[in-house]
Scaffold this motif. Sequence first.
Motif, PDB file in Angstrom:
ATOM      1  N   GLY A  66      63.677  97.432 142.837  1.00  0.00           N
ATOM      2  CA  GLY A  66      64.638  98.102 143.705  1.00  0.00           C
ATOM      3  C   GLY A  66      65.050  99.440 143.133  1.00  0.00           C
ATOM      4  N   ARG A  67      65.801 100.172 143.934  1.00  0.00           N
ATOM      5  CA  ARG A  67      66.290 101.482 143.516  1.00  0.00           C
ATOM      6  C   ARG A  67      67.694 101.348 142.928  1.00  0.00           C
ATOM      7  NH1 ARG A  67      63.747 105.823 144.388  1.00  0.00           N
ATOM      8  NH2 ARG A  67      62.531 104.871 146.069  1.00  0.00           N
ATOM      9  N   VAL A  68      67.918 102.010 141.821  1.00  0.00           N
ATOM     10  CA  VAL A  68      69.215 101.949 141.150  1.00  0.00           C
ATOM     11  C   VAL A  68      70.255 102.686 141.987  1.00  0.00           C
ATOM     12  CG1 VAL A  68      70.515 102.499 139.060  1.00  0.00           C
ATOM     13  CG2 VAL A  68      68.101 101.799 138.897  1.00  0.00           C
ATOM     14  N   GLU A  69      71.354 101.994 142.284  1.00  0.00           N
ATOM     15  CA  GLU A  69      72.404 102.553 143.127  1.00  0.00           C
ATOM     16  C   GLU A  69      73.717 102.625 142.360  1.00  0.00           C
ATOM     17  OE1 GLU A  69      72.661 100.094 146.564  1.00  0.00           O
ATOM     18  OE2 GLU A  69      70.623 100.551 147.265  1.00  0.00           O
ATOM     19  N   GLU A  83      62.642  92.375 131.187  1.00  0.00           N
ATOM     20  CA  GLU A  83      61.970  93.636 130.852  1.00  0.00           C
ATOM     21  C   GLU A  83      61.981  94.528 132.076  1.00  0.00           C
ATOM     22  OE1 GLU A  83      58.809  92.777 127.322  1.00  0.00           O
ATOM     23  OE2 GLU A  83      58.226  92.073 129.303  1.00  0.00           O
ATOM     24  N   VAL A  84      62.227  95.807 131.857  1.00  0.00           N
ATOM     25  CA  VAL A  84      62.294  96.773 132.951  1.00  0.00           C
ATOM     26  C   VAL A  84      61.048  97.651 132.905  1.00  0.00           C
ATOM     27  CG1 VAL A  84      63.561  98.739 133.901  1.00  0.00           C
ATOM     28  CG2 VAL A  84      64.804  96.755 133.015  1.00  0.00           C
ATOM     29  N   LEU A  85      60.363  97.727 134.045  1.00  0.00           N
ATOM     30  CA  LEU A  85      59.179  98.575 134.173  1.00  0.00           C
ATOM     31  C   LEU A  85      59.523  99.762 135.067  1.00  0.00           C
ATOM     32  CD1 LEU A  85      56.540  95.781 134.960  1.00  0.00           C
ATOM     33  CD2 LEU A  85      57.372  96.545 132.727  1.00  0.00           C
ATOM     34  N   GLY A  86      58.852 100.874 134.821  1.00  0.00           N
ATOM     35  CA  GLY A  86      59.039 102.036 135.682  1.00  0.00           C
ATOM     36  C   GLY A  86      59.752 103.195 135.032  1.00  0.00           C
ATOM     37  N   LEU A  87      60.148 103.018 133.756  1.00  0.00           N
ATOM     38  CA  LEU A  87      60.871 104.088 133.065  1.00  0.00           C
ATOM     39  C   LEU A  87      60.049 104.691 131.935  1.00  0.00           C
ATOM     40  CD1 LEU A  87      64.398 102.423 132.873  1.00  0.00           C
ATOM     41  CD2 LEU A  87      63.578 104.124 134.530  1.00  0.00           C
ATOM     42  N   GLY A  88      58.790 104.379 131.893  1.00  0.00           N
ATOM     43  CA  GLY A  88      57.915 104.877 130.844  1.00  0.00           C
ATOM     44  C   GLY A  88      56.650 104.050 130.814  1.00  0.00           C
ATOM     45  N   ASP A  89      55.875 104.258 129.790  1.00  0.00           N
ATOM     46  CA  ASP A  89      54.595 103.556 129.699  1.00  0.00           C
ATOM     47  C   ASP A  89      54.746 102.092 129.289  1.00  0.00           C
ATOM     48  OD1 ASP A  89      53.283 105.887 130.382  1.00  0.00           O
ATOM     49  OD2 ASP A  89      53.031 106.529 128.296  1.00  0.00           O
ATOM     50  N   LEU A 136      70.053 106.759 135.447  1.00  0.00           N
ATOM     51  CA  LEU A 136      69.044 105.976 136.147  1.00  0.00           C
ATOM     52  C   LEU A 136      69.204 106.014 137.662  1.00  0.00           C
ATOM     53  CD1 LEU A 136      68.880 102.758 133.920  1.00  0.00           C
ATOM     54  CD2 LEU A 136      67.260 104.659 133.985  1.00  0.00           C
ATOM     55  N   TYR A 137      70.256 106.637 138.153  1.00  0.00           N
ATOM     56  CA  TYR A 137      70.519 106.599 139.590  1.00  0.00           C
ATOM     57  C   TYR A 137      69.342 107.183 140.383  1.00  0.00           C
ATOM     58  CZ  TYR A 137      75.291 105.490 138.272  1.00  0.00           C
ATOM     59  OH  TYR A 137      76.401 104.885 137.742  1.00  0.00           O
ATOM     60  N   GLY A 138      68.924 106.423 141.389  1.00  0.00           N
ATOM     61  CA  GLY A 138      67.811 106.858 142.230  1.00  0.00           C
ATOM     62  C   GLY A 138      66.456 106.437 141.728  1.00  0.00           C
ATOM     63  N   GLN A 139      66.376 105.930 140.488  1.00  0.00           N
ATOM     64  CA  GLN A 139      65.097 105.484 139.933  1.00  0.00           C
ATOM     65  C   GLN A 139      64.706 104.135 140.551  1.00  0.00           C
ATOM     66  OE1 GLN A 139      63.169 107.105 137.722  1.00  0.00           O
ATOM     67  NE2 GLN A 139      64.357 107.890 135.993  1.00  0.00           N
ATOM     68  N   HIS A 140      63.421 103.956 140.782  1.00  0.00           N
ATOM     69  CA  HIS A 140      62.925 102.674 141.270  1.00  0.00           C
ATOM     70  C   HIS A 140      62.351 101.912 140.086  1.00  0.00           C
ATOM     71  CE1 HIS A 140      60.502  99.660 143.360  1.00  0.00           C
ATOM     72  NE2 HIS A 140      61.326  99.847 144.373  1.00  0.00           N
TER      73      HIS A 140
END
Length: 318
Positions: free
Chosen positions: A192-195, A227-233, A266-270
């Motif tokens: 999801g997108r960070v709100e 674990e969070v994916l989508g913020l780097g490799d 992180l706002y708006g990041q998926h």
Amino acid sequence: MELIRGLHNLKPRHQGCVATIGNFDGVHLGHVKVLSQVRAAAERLGCPALAIIFEPQPREFFDISSAPPRITRLRDKVRYLQEAGIDAVLCLPFNDKLRSLPALSFVNAVLLEGLRVRHFVVGDDFRFGCDRAGDFTLLQQIGTACGFVVENTHTFSLHGARVSSSRIRELLAEAQLARAGKMLGRSYAISGRVEYGQQLGRTIGVPTANISLRGKQPALRGVFAVEVLGLGDLPMPAVANIGMRPTVKGIKPNLEVHLLDYSGNLYGQHIDVVFRHYIRAEQRFPDLQALTTQIHLDIAHARNWFERREAADETYSA
């Protein structure tokens, strides 16, 4: 892959397809088997492979309070359908008009006029149309009369256990992540997108990324190492709370994630949140100080779990 919202958005390129229909909640291994039959028939006939889904899911339309929790959000469901080889997803709005449509009218509007389907794959226990009057036998009869093939599917089992969305919901409710993951064919995750949230976490030194669940009840609740994916490799370790946040009088289910070693906006990041380890059940605390104390204990628990996992991985690699 295309997401087609409603019959009115169908184009000539979508017609003459191989199709299947269902909720596909979770897109688990049983669903993947069905979708592989669709993909194989589409390749054989040289036409698109299409899945028909509903939004909201029918039981949510009739009574959201008693509907089963969602395993998969719409966005994730569409992504998993694409990964299974589906070329297009037709998302039909489940409303009064659709629910009151007789079975024959549904077939005519959707399968014949809308899609001009050439091959239809469906479970032999599938029911459709007003009052669920349509079934596999009726579909076969219509297919024979109208020139398309109707193919059934059978129950898919894993190690002797039937794979179903209902069983996966039960496992997730019990926080049995490994067993649920085996039936899903992947680790359980929510994206999801960070709100913007209440921003309460910042005031107690634990900023969180908030993902709204859009009022849908989640299939699992509690506090987890994730674990969070989508913020780097690489995956980023974090701790997450999913549920109603009773201490701060939450009124809608929400997913809050605190990244253990990250600072930034992180706002708006998926992001994808992958659930790895159950820590505890969600609970109401007497005050904010007690909640804050427990959150820091949860963070320590999560750090310890990740450290132990890393040490075990290093031992195994050696």
